[in-house]
Scaffold this active site. Sequence first.
Site, PDB file in Angstrom:
ATOM      1  N   GLY A 141       7.560  -3.064   2.860  1.00  0.00           N
ATOM      2  CA  GLY A 141       6.992  -4.451   3.241  1.00  0.00           C
ATOM      3  C   GLY A 141       6.486  -4.960   4.412  1.00  0.00           C
ATOM      4  O   GLY A 141       6.085  -6.105   5.097  1.00  0.00           O
ATOM      5  N   LYS A 142       5.167  -4.152   4.565  1.00  0.00           N
ATOM      6  CA  LYS A 142       5.062  -4.607   6.511  1.00  0.00           C
ATOM      7  C   LYS A 142       4.097  -5.976   5.844  1.00  0.00           C
ATOM      8  O   LYS A 142       3.557  -6.219   6.560  1.00  0.00           O
ATOM      9  CB  LYS A 142       4.031  -3.204   6.019  1.00  0.00           C
TER      10      LYS A 142
ATOM     11  N   ASP B  85      -3.146  -5.162   0.067  1.00  0.00           N
ATOM     12  CA  ASP B  85      -2.529  -6.309   0.647  1.00  0.00           C
ATOM     13  C   ASP B  85      -3.410  -7.519   1.524  1.00  0.00           C
ATOM     14  O   ASP B  85      -2.991  -8.029   1.603  1.00  0.00           O
ATOM     15  CB  ASP B  85      -2.717  -4.769   2.319  1.00  0.00           C
TER      16      ASP B  85
ATOM     17  N   THR C 243      15.835   3.993  12.607  1.00  0.00           N
ATOM     18  CA  THR C 243      15.237   3.451  13.092  1.00  0.00           C
ATOM     19  C   THR C 243      15.492   3.661  14.568  1.00  0.00           C
ATOM     20  O   THR C 243      14.069   3.724  14.683  1.00  0.00           O
ATOM     21  CB  THR C 243      16.027   1.875  12.547  1.00  0.00           C
TER      22      THR C 243
ATOM     23  N   LYS D 267      24.255  -3.857  18.325  1.00  0.00           N
ATOM     24  CA  LYS D 267      24.607  -1.966  18.558  1.00  0.00           C
ATOM     25  C   LYS D 267      22.527  -1.682  18.680  1.00  0.00           C
ATOM     26  O   LYS D 267      21.833  -0.547  19.565  1.00  0.00           O
ATOM     27  CB  LYS D 267      24.517  -1.664  17.681  1.00  0.00           C
TER      28      LYS D 267
ATOM     29  N   CYS E  39     -12.956  -9.624 -17.458  1.00  0.00           N
ATOM     30  CA  CYS E  39     -13.939  -8.752 -17.053  1.00  0.00           C
ATOM     31  C   CYS E  39     -13.972  -7.096 -18.358  1.00  0.00           C
ATOM     32  O   CYS E  39     -14.795  -8.071 -19.030  1.00  0.00           O
ATOM     33  CB  CYS E  39     -13.516  -7.842 -15.865  1.00  0.00           C
TER      34      CYS E  39
ATOM     35  N   GLY F  42     -11.975  -7.198 -20.749  1.00  0.00           N
ATOM     36  CA  GLY F  42     -11.347  -7.632 -21.318  1.00  0.00           C
ATOM     37  C   GLY F  42     -11.830  -9.014 -21.960  1.00  0.00           C
ATOM     38  O   GLY F  42     -12.133  -8.824 -23.356  1.00  0.00           O
ATOM     39  N   MET F  43     -13.171  -9.150 -21.307  1.00  0.00           N
ATOM     40  CA  MET F  43     -13.904 -10.292 -21.859  1.00  0.00           C
ATOM     41  C   MET F  43     -15.076  -9.373 -22.224  1.00  0.00           C
ATOM     42  O   MET F  43     -15.602  -9.614 -23.741  1.00  0.00           O
ATOM     43  CB  MET F  43     -14.998 -10.922 -20.418  1.00  0.00           C
ATOM     44  N   GLN F  44     -15.766  -8.274 -22.321  1.00  0.00           N
ATOM     45  CA  GLN F  44     -16.369  -7.394 -23.029  1.00  0.00           C
ATOM     46  C   GLN F  44     -15.838  -6.559 -24.364  1.00  0.00           C
ATOM     47  O   GLN F  44     -16.870  -7.128 -25.252  1.00  0.00           O
ATOM     48  CB  GLN F  44     -16.786  -6.389 -21.949  1.00  0.00           C
TER      49      GLN F  44
ATOM     50  N   HIS G  35     -13.617 -12.168 -12.205  1.00  0.00           N
ATOM     51  CA  HIS G  35     -11.931 -11.428 -12.039  1.00  0.00           C
ATOM     52  C   HIS G  35     -11.374 -12.149 -11.080  1.00  0.00           C
ATOM     53  O   HIS G  35     -11.369 -12.942 -10.192  1.00  0.00           O
ATOM     54  CB  HIS G  35     -11.742 -10.234 -11.316  1.00  0.00           C
TER      55      HIS G  35
ATOM     56  N   GLU H 290      -8.618 -13.497 -10.925  1.00  0.00           N
ATOM     57  CA  GLU H 290      -7.431 -13.213 -10.763  1.00  0.00           C
ATOM     58  C   GLU H 290      -7.315 -13.112  -9.183  1.00  0.00           C
ATOM     59  O   GLU H 290      -6.421 -13.197  -8.243  1.00  0.00           O
ATOM     60  CB  GLU H 290      -6.226 -12.597 -11.255  1.00  0.00           C
TER      61      GLU H 290
HETATM   62  N1  GLN Z   1     -15.962  -1.387 -17.207  1.00  0.00           N
HETATM   63  C1  GLN Z   1     -16.242  -2.206 -17.071  1.00  0.00           C
HETATM   64  C2  GLN Z   1     -17.481  -2.271 -16.388  1.00  0.00           C
HETATM   65  O1  GLN Z   1     -17.943  -1.378 -15.605  1.00  0.00           O
HETATM   66  C3  GLN Z   1     -15.494  -3.551 -16.518  1.00  0.00           C
HETATM   67  C4  GLN Z   1     -14.627  -3.404 -15.229  1.00  0.00           C
HETATM   68  C5  GLN Z   1     -13.925  -4.559 -14.915  1.00  0.00           C
HETATM   69  O2  GLN Z   1     -13.091  -4.809 -15.817  1.00  0.00           O
HETATM   70  N2  GLN Z   1     -13.269  -4.529 -13.644  1.00  0.00           N
HETATM   71  O3  GLN Z   1     -18.512  -3.629 -16.450  1.00  0.00           O
END
Ligand code: GLN
Length: 553
Positions: free
Chosen positions: A20-21, A75, A195, A227, A392, A394-396, A523, A525
């Site tokens: 957890g650094k 990170d 430690t 200690k 991404c 998932g959209m294509q 993306h 997220e």
């Molecule tokens: N493989 C796909 C592309 O390169 C989607 C990439 C992704 O999902 N980040 O366009």
Amino acid sequence: MAREGHKYIFVLGGVMSGVGKGVVTSSIGLLLQQKGYPVNLVKIDPYLNVDAGTMNPTEHGEVFVLTSGLETDQDMGNYERFLGRDLGNEDYMTSGMVYQAVIERERALGYGGKCVETIPHVRDEIIARIEKAADHNGSRMSVVEIGGTVGDFQNALYIDAARVLKMRYPDDVLFVMVSYLPTPGTLGEMKTKPTQTAVRELNSYGVQPDFLIARAPRPLDEKRKEKLAVSVNVRKEHIISAPDIDSIYEAPLNFERDKLGEAILESLRMPEKRKASLAAWAKFVKSATNDKAPEVKVAIVGKYFDTGDFVLSDAYLSVIEAIKFSAAKLGKRAKITWINSKDIEKDPKRVNDLARYDGIIVPGGFGETGIEGKLAAIRYAREHRIPYFGLCYGMQLMVIEYARNVLGLKGAHTTEIKKNADEPIVDVMLAQKKHLADNKYGGTMRLGAYPAYLKKGTIARAAYKAEMVQERHRHRYEINNAYVERLEAAGLVFSGTSPDKSLMEIAELEKSAHPFMLGTQFHPELQARPLAPHPLFTAFIEAAAARAKSERA
Ligand code: GLN
């Protein structure tokens, strides 16, 4: 050169990795920021990759893309989520970057004929980069996390660079060691010896830790604290017990209670400008950890599931966090189930299992594995009106599924998988063709933040409550414009496009056709934050919660 009086807090790991650094670094950053000091968080990854973009997520976890487009370690995602703001290229460094800069300078006669050596030249480059990170964003303090564990061969040079900074600015540099205290099952007793050994190892570099964060399953008792204090030469008040927690977001609240921020400022001889205001943060944590909140069942259908359970969460870390933030905002509890799309391919009946979920996500990905399973899952979500969110890839794939099964274009595919597809619905971006032909894979995708215009009257526009947004990308392929008109005529709405309308950035179905069927070429997220959940994730969870409610009713 760094500004006069800039403060540096180096965070190092002892005993073992994975304790957890990153969370300690992020938490210290948040506390100092809340106490009135602009902070920069810096991550040092000692590996030789120039960035994290070429690494497999099952081995290294998710690739986190900055606004600038730099592909970094996960990170950095945590840092941004804790600080609630974007970080810059200066805040990330790998050995690959450092050596590349030194070698390029040498090739350009930048060292004036000298013999170029690890010490001092590479170390100087590291120091220059740490100081450069200090110089941007108007920050007064930098919290710098040195990856790996003390005693590693790879990170020794960075520890040495930190030591030199301490020598130059003795009043401005602190060292925080995050260590682990194991409790062997056979003994049932917490042991401090590893430690102690780790601190001695750090001492052999000429560095003495000022603070020790004692990670363990349980809190460290007073006796052991005393200690440890004597044996490792760290004041008892500077040894902070950090037992396991349910949510990483509790860490700053615990550290504040233990006065870590105050003690750090005191050691740096800086006044505490104000008490950290963590009320909004605490409210978020309370909601995010509320077991009694109504459950929303989300299935994530992906493929990076091969190396054991613990890796799952790493490969899609930002997606999980984005779901959590939106669920917490809505007073819900998201229960995430991982579904390997390869299993659906092996046994197509298994797609029916998706009926029990309130929402389905197909996240980003690359390559052929598990593709048909994902397409089957998307079809199921569309036909059974289960809220669907495609990120991404998932959209294509959502658009390909629509072309195949609604438009009737059986040969619909992406040229990423089928070079000569009959119907190349998703095709390589023009600018990408040369990179691929030249085998130039590193840092060459469409990366970083780009603007998107949102069409009036769409789910996307209503969720964002804005006409223009900036979102982060990481892909080589895009929706083929030759099909846009036909797809739209068949009911698919491209609700987000590049401002010149040449790139399709969001696809969705009208609300009358489906409660929530939406995919983004970017993306989302990556920009979700605890105190600022992402509007599209919130809209998705809201739709999923509505389904959960109607199922239970
Ligand atoms: N493989 C796909 C592309 O390169 C989607 C990439 C992704 O999902 N980040 O366009």
